[in-house]
Structure formats: structure tokens, C-alpha cells
Enzyme design. Structure first.
Site, PDB file in Angstrom:
ATOM      1  CG  ASP A   1       0.258  -3.959   2.816  1.00 48.32           C
ATOM      2  OD1 ASP A   1       0.842  -3.470   1.836  1.00 48.32           O
ATOM      3  OD2 ASP A   1      -0.548  -3.331   3.518  1.00 48.32           O
TER       4      ASP A   1
ATOM      5  CG  HIS B   1      -0.610   0.317   2.488  1.00 46.71           C
ATOM      6  ND1 HIS B   1      -0.304  -0.617   3.450  1.00 46.71           N
ATOM      7  CD2 HIS B   1      -0.435   1.512   3.095  1.00 46.71           C
ATOM      8  CE1 HIS B   1       0.023  -0.013   4.572  1.00 46.71           C
ATOM      9  NE2 HIS B   1      -0.042   1.284   4.393  1.00 46.71           N
TER      10      HIS B   1
ATOM     11  CB  SER C   1       2.587   1.998   6.236  1.00 43.06           C
ATOM     12  OG  SER C   1       1.341   1.920   6.841  1.00 43.06           O
TER      13      SER C   1
HETATM   14  N1  ARG Z   1      -4.630   0.707   7.316  1.00 46.24           N
HETATM   15  C1  ARG Z   1      -3.361   0.798   6.658  1.00 46.24           C
HETATM   16  C2  ARG Z   1      -2.631   2.054   7.088  1.00 46.24           C
HETATM   17  O1  ARG Z   1      -3.241   3.060   7.372  1.00 46.24           O
HETATM   18  C3  ARG Z   1      -3.475   0.875   5.191  1.00 46.24           C
HETATM   19  C4  ARG Z   1      -3.945  -0.355   4.577  1.00 46.24           C
HETATM   20  C5  ARG Z   1      -4.207  -0.181   3.111  1.00 46.24           C
HETATM   21  N2  ARG Z   1      -5.123  -1.200   2.694  1.00 46.24           N
HETATM   22  C6  ARG Z   1      -6.387  -0.959   2.273  1.00 46.24           C
HETATM   23  N3  ARG Z   1      -7.184  -1.981   2.117  1.00 46.24           N
HETATM   24  N4  ARG Z   1      -6.823   0.244   2.028  1.00 46.24           N
HETATM   25  O2  ARG Z   1      -1.426   2.080   7.064  1.00 46.24           O
END
Ligand code: ARG
Length: 711
Positions: free
Chosen positions: A210, A85, A646
Site C-alpha cells: 500500500d 489508497h 494513512s
Molecule cells: N482501512 C484503510 C484506512 O482506512 C484503507 C484501506 C484501503 N483499502 C481498501 N481495500 N479499501 O486507512
């Protein structure tokens, strides 16, 4: 025996200054404050091995990826792992219907095949320094900060930043080296990299692969350089070996990365203002926008590729807001804050000096939030709804142009400035403009504003004769019809028309164009409210500076860590399961079994590539298998991270990579506002799954042979 004594000594010394094992985003510069505690939990590294200003240390393997994520260097040729992501925008940007890397994945078989990702950069933090005294003692702080930065960058190619910590109670200099030739090396297809989609996002148990893989390129003397065919893979000062031996619950783990923003020291009233005032509005607005986008994205691959990166980021935020509001209901956060504030007030009142400095600050903060309820709400609609359409984007340049043309004799300077900036914006603007999708969002944003905002905050078209004239038909209300009128009759929705206008701008066109009028309106509204909201923010900052200063005196037996501010931090703790709700225990790891349980062929979120699904079923995972013969996929740990982290490496006690952090859990979503040890978890993809996917999907050992494997 020796170890026991060290442990006892370490624990004793912890009695004097308290640090817990899990909470805290520590400055690498102050790693000495926590290293003893880290060692108690199983860290084998010294403080210097984690952060050193001049010797190679782990921090030299960590990059701020694109300024919004983290990545880690995993080979001596500048190979970088981050999240899927985090690479998403670059990957979708490089994808076309014919070369659809987002849907099908991509693997370079040689350096030559690695694809430049224009616009992407990574930064290493070279060193940091405490400059608090210099800044706070200076008569002109801005000038002093400028001087500090100039000194740090004199005679080198570094970039310097001076940032405020603890709301301006401390200042640190951060010196960075930034590389701009970044290339895509590999990515799994998104039904591995984003497996589970928005349904699983922010939740455990998780089965998302991911990760994505990039490489830093440098000039032949290993310095940052703009893209060039003659650039070579960057040789890092340090890189992380990859540990395939596996992990256990309670193992020590640490993360180094660039957390974006937390506000853990806010008062009760501050938290309420965010979670009860701002987030419900934002969530509502984004939900409406996402629904409109999705219906367009489903129709056409090209549209989907164009919008998917922004869509993912809005969907991520929308679910985040919802998650915070939801988790707050069962969180002790507000009660604990109330108790803390009560104790603080009592402490302040015990002493004349403290009384005059601190006993009003909590009340004043509360007053500030109450006084600005309405302003706060308008700002949400302005920033998320009114500005949430593409056609509002050129507002500033159009306003400038409007200003110049409105003069008796048009000001040629302003006019050419406006034309220049419109020229710059033109390309990017139309690159991601999808007329049908934007038109639907426009109608939806006007509608949602009309339902939620007082009339005096409506943009002028909402009360215009033109809109009043619209006669609703089945399935289309006045907003739909007005949107269709606007998008048919505006130069902002047609690149040829806008081009023509830019060659010969006239006031008449600006004045009768409904799209332009809207963009000007929104821009005006910003002008009207921005000053006010800035003043409120400044006041809040000043009050918080005083409050946090007081808190640190009040709890002087405790080391405080500053809120996240997109600078490098260390957090540590353990791999740990958790109890999401009464009677339920969530295990600390997931395996391939869960992927197959969740698999829904053809589904946009839960489809699994056919060959991959088959290989998971076959179940011969070799060196990647856990002790039961399963393929580890994800795990959770009680480390303290937030957005921006992330892509961060999860590192074991020997400084080796065991996973890549990518999310937090639903029950712990209050985390950015309040730390709750029993519910806060970081989700990581197990590095064994990463290496397995690379091997399966690329079909080669190219990357396996490049990294350093600990077996
Ligand atoms: N929740 C994750 C973050 O804020 C991002 C994940 C992205 N995945 C998604 N399905 N939108 O770092």
C-alpha cells in the site's frame, strides 16, 4: 551502567506522571512530556530533533497529503511516499482505458515524465503555538481567533488555523505551508497496491503493497507555486533516510502524522449512540449502495475507473462500521467506561464545588443521546441514503433557482447566482455521473428508507401517485420502475437537457421534473433537520467540554492527549505481535510467502502480476531479504493511529524510515472510541518491500539512487 541509571531515573520520573508506551496521539508541541518515556523504549532522538519551531526537525519531513492522508519526504528533491489508497483518487483520475495506471502501474523515468495531479496539495506544519489563554480570555472568541490567524500570516505566504482541543478546553495555532504542484512519480498496479482488496482490508495478516510515490514541485526560490513547467523539485528542510537493515519484535517505533478523528473521551452512552444507533444504519445503507455499484463496475473498465475511488472509500467505511460494532462485543470498552464514570461521580460528589460542576454531566449526556434517538436516525438516512445519489447533489443551487423563479417577478440576482453555481457544478457533476449505476442506487436507497424509516420521514416521491402507479414485474419492484421513470424524465441525468434548461430556466420545468423534485425534497429536508442536529452537537460539545475538564482533574496524575482532529501528532511504541482470540497468536510480520499463498490468478482482489509472482517465487531478494532470506512485506506495531494517519512514516529510534502505516486490525476496531493495549495494532508496509517493488516494477534504480539508504 550509565544507561541503566538513566533508565532508572526515567522510570522513576514516570511514577509521578503516567504515560503508557503505546496509547496517545501527542502534540509535537508537547513532545517534552513524553520524550523521556520514548527514550526508555529505545528512541535515540531528542525532543528538538522531532519537533522544533525553527530548526530542521522530523516534522519538516511530514506532510498532510491532500488534507485526508499523511506523506513523508524521502529525498532532498521533494520525493514523497504515501499509501496507494491515499494516491488512489489521483491515480484513478489520471487513468484511462488506454493509459490505465490504476491497473498497470506507472513509473516516471525522468522529472519530465512525472505527471501533474491537479487538485492535489500537500501541507507542512511550520510551527504551532498554545493560544489557549488568548482565546479563552477573549470577550469575543471568534474575533480573537481571527486576529491570531492574521498575525501569524502577516507578511508571509503561510496559512494559519486555530483549532480547539479537549472540546474547547485548549486552543492551538497551527501554521502551514501548502504546495499545490504535486506530481505522480510512481505507483504499483493495484493488484500490488491494493492486494487483498476489501476482503483483507482492516485485517491482519496483510500483504498489501500500500504505497505510491509523488513529488512536490516549487518555484525556483523553493516557494509554493501553481503548476508550471518552470517549477523545480522542492528542497525540504528535512527528509527521512530509508533503513534497510531490518527490524525485530519489540523494537522502538514512532509515527508522525495527521490522524483525523477519534472520540476516546465519550461516555458509555455516547459510544452506544454511535455504535448501536448510527453505525448499523450506515453500514446497511452503504452495503446496499456498494452492491449496486459493483454490478455496474464489473461491466465496463471506464465505469470502473470512474467509480473506483468513491467505491473504495465507501467500502472502507462500510467495513469500518461493521468492524467497530463487531469488536465492541468482546471489548472491555463499555465496562471500563462504566467503572470510570462510577469513580468520577463518586469523586465529584466528595466536594461541594465539584459536586455542583460535575455530578450531573454524565446523566445529562445520556439524556441528550436518548432524547435524540429519532433525529439521529433520520440524519443517517438523510446523509447516507437520500443524499447518497448523484442527482441529489445539485439540490442547493436548484433550490435557489426555484426560489427566484417562484417570485411574482423573478429575482434576477438570486437567479444569476443560482445559474452561476450550477455552471460551476455542471462539469464535476457529469464527470463522475454514471446513469445506470446511479439509477440503481436511487431505487435501492428509496427501498431501504421505506423498510427502515417511519413514513413521516419519507421523501415525497415515496408516497406519490406516480410511484403508487408503478406495477411491479418479475425482478423489478415499484422503486426500480420509479427510478427508471425518474432517470428517463429528468434534466439531471442528461447533460444536453440540463445545459438547455440552464440557458432558459423556467419554473414549469423545475416543477414537473421528478429528478429535480427529488433534489429539492432532499435539500428541504436538510433545511428542516440541520438546525436541530447542530443544536444537539453544540450541546454535546459543551457537556463534553465540562466532562473532559473534570476527567483531567479527577486523574490529575496523568497526562492527557487530545482526541485526533486532523492536526499533526506523534505516537510511539513497539513492533508487536498480538493475540486476536483465545489460542491464536498473530506474528508481527509477513513475507512474500503469504502473497503466494493468497494468490488467485484472475481474481479482482488476489491476482498477482505474473512477472512479479515469478520473481517472488525465484526468491532472490538480495539487500531486501530478512535473515531467513524471505522478503518482508508487512509488520504490526502498537502505535496509536487512525484514518488520516494513512501514509504516515513508521520511524525507528534513529529517525529513519522503516515502514509506511496504512491500516488497523479487525480485533482492535474499537480503537477510535477506546484504546485496548492488547488488541490495538497499526499495520505498516515494510520499507524493504516498498523498495523491492519499486525496483522490480520500474526496472530502474532511479528512485533508489535518489533516496538516502541506510544499509
Ligand atoms: N482501512 C484503510 C484506512 O482506512 C484503507 C484501506 C484501503 N483499502 C481498501 N481495500 N479499501 O486507512
Amino acid at each position: 551502567m550509565m544507561r541503566k541509571i538513566t533508565l532508572i531515573v526515567a522510570t522513576l520520573s514516570l511514577l509521578f506522571i503516567k504515560v503508557s508506551a503505546d496509547e496517545g496521539m501527542w502534540l509535537p508541541y508537547h513532545i517534552g512530556r513524553v520524550i523521556t518515556n520514548m527514550q526508555v523504549y529505545g528512541c535515540k532522538l531528542t525532543a528538538e530533533q522531532i519537533y522544533s519551531a525553527d530548526k530542521p526537525s522530523i516534522k519538516d519531513a511530514i506532510v498532510h497529503f491532500g488534507g485526508f492522508c499523511t506523506g513523508e519526504v524521502v529525498s532532498n528533491r521533494g520525493l514523497v511516499f504515501t499509501n496507494h489508497h491515499c494516491g488512489y483518487d489521483a491515480i484513478s483520475g489520471l487513468s484511462t482505458k488506454e493509459k490505465n495506471y490504476l491497473d498497470n502501474g506507472f513509473w516516471a523515468n525522468s522529472f519530465e515524465e512525472e505527471i501533474p495531479a491537479p487538485g492535489l496539495s500537500v501541507s507542512f506544519m511550520v510551527y504551532m503555538n498554545d493560544v489557549t489563554d488568548r482565546v479563552l480570555n477573549a470577550s469575543d472568541r471568534a474575533a480573537e481567533i481571527k486576529k491570531i490567524k492574521e498575525e501569524a500570516t502577516a507578511g508571509n505566504h503561510f496559512r494559519a488555523d486555530v483549532k480547539s482541543y479537549f472540546y474547547g478546553n485548549e486552543y492551538y495555532l497551527l501554521v502551514y505551508e501548502t504546495f499545490t504542484d504535486i506530481r505522480l512519480v510512481g505507483t504499483p498496479p493495484q493488484n500490488i497496491g491494493k492486494f487483498g482488496g476489501d476482503t483483507d482490508n482492516w485485517m491482519w495478516p496483510r500483504h498489501t503493497g500500500d504505497f505510491s510515490v509523488f513529488r512536490i514541485y516549487a518555484s525556483s526560490d523553493n516557494k509554493p507555486a501553481a503548476y508550471s513547467e518552470t517549477n523545480v523539485p522542492y528542497k525540504p528542510k528535512h527528509f527521512l533516510p530509508i533503513n534497510l537493515k531490518g527490524i525485530q519484535e519489540n523494537d522502538f517505533a514512532m509515527i508522525m502524522g495527521f490522524p483525523g478523528r477519534t472520540t476516546r473521551y465519550l461516555t458509555q452512552s455516547g459510544i452506544k449512540s454511535i455504535a448501536f444507533e448510527r453505525y448499523p444504519e450506515r453500514s446497511k445503507i452503504l452495503k446496499a449502495k456498494l452492491a449496486e455499484w459493483w454490478s455496474e463496475m464489473e461491466k465496463d473498465v471506464n465505469i470502473r475507473l470512474l467509480l473506483s475511488s468513491d467505491y473504495a472509500s465507501y467500502a472502507n467505511s462500510q467495513k469500518y462500521y461493521e468492524g467497530v460494532m463487531n469488536a465492541l462485543k468482546s471489548s472491555p470498552c463499555l465496562n471500563e467506561k462504566a467503572k470510570l464514570e462510577e469513580g468520577f461521580l463518586k469523586w465529584a460528589q466528595e466536594d461541594a464545588n465539584r459536586n455542583s460542576q460535575y455530578s450531573n454531566v454524565i446523566k445529562e449526556l445520556q439524556q441528550l443521546y436518548e432524547d435524540n434517538l429519532e433525529l439521529n436516525k433520520v440524519i443517517q438516512y438523510l446523509a447516507f441514503a437520500y443524499s447518497g445519489v448523484h442527482i441529489a447533489e445539485l439540490g442547493e443551487s436548484l433550490a435557489l433557482m426555484h426560489e427566484a423563479l417562484s417570485m411574482k417577478t423573478p429575482d434576477q440576482n438570486i437567479l444569476s447566482q443560482a445559474t452561476l453555481s450550477l455552471n460551476d457544478e455542471f462539469g464535476p457533476y457529469f464527470l463522475t455521473f454514471v446513469k445506470e449505476a446511479d439509477q440503481k442506487v436511487f431505487a435501492s436507497m428509496l427501498r431501504i428508507a421505506s423498510q427502515n424509516l417511519d413514513k413521516k420521514y419519507w421523501v415525497s416521491c415515496m408516497t406519490s401517485k406516480q410511484l403508487a402507479k408503478m406495477k411491479p414485474v418479475v425482478g423489478k419492484d415499484a422503486f426500480d420502475l420509479y427510478a427508471s421513470f425518474t432517470y428517463q424524465n429528468s434534466i439531471l441525468t442528461d447533460s444536453t437537457k440540463l445545459r438547455k434548461f440552464m440557458q432558459k430556466p423556467t419554473l414549469a420545468v423545475l416543477q414537473k421534473d421528478p429528478g429535480v423534485q427529488y433534489a429539492l425534497d432532499v435539500n428541504n429536508m436538510f433545511g428542516q433537520y440541520l438546525g436541530a442536529i447542530r443544536a444537539v452537537n453544540q450541546k454535546e460539545e459543551a457537556l463534553m467540554k465540562n466532562y473532559v475538564k473534570g476527567l483531567r482533574e479527577y486523574k490529575s496524575d496523568k497526562f492527557f492527549y487530545p482526541d485526533a482532529n486532523s492536526t499533526l501528532r506523534v505516537t510511539y511504541g513497539q513492533i508487536k505481535s498480538y493475540i486476536p482470540r483465545d489460542g491464536v497468536l498473530y506474528n508481527w510480520y509477513t513475507t512474500q510467502k503469504g502473497i503466494l499463498e493468497k494468490e488467485i490468478p484472475g481474481d479482482s482482489e488476489f491476482d498477482v502480476p505474473t512477472d512479479f509472482s515469478q520473481s517472488l517465487r525465484k526468491g532472490n531478494f538480495g539487500k531486501y531479504a530478512d535473515k531467513n532470506g524471505d522478503l518482508p512485506v508487512g509488520f504490526i506495531c502498537n502505535l496509536d493511529i487512525t484514518g488520516g494517519n494513512s501514509g504516515s512514516p513508521v520511524i525507528n529510534g534513529n529517525g529513519e524510515l522503516i515502514g509506511i502505516a496504512f491500516d488497523g486490525v479487525w480485533e482492535g476496531m474499537v480503537g477510535d472510541l477506546y484504546w485496548e493495549p492488547s488488541k490495538n495494532r497499526t499495520i505498516a508496509v515494510d520499507i524493504r518491500y516498498v523498495m523491492y517493488v519499486i525496483e522490480q516494477m520500474s526496472g530502474t534504480q532511479r528512485l533508489y539512487n535518489e533516496v538516502k539508504i541506510i544499509l
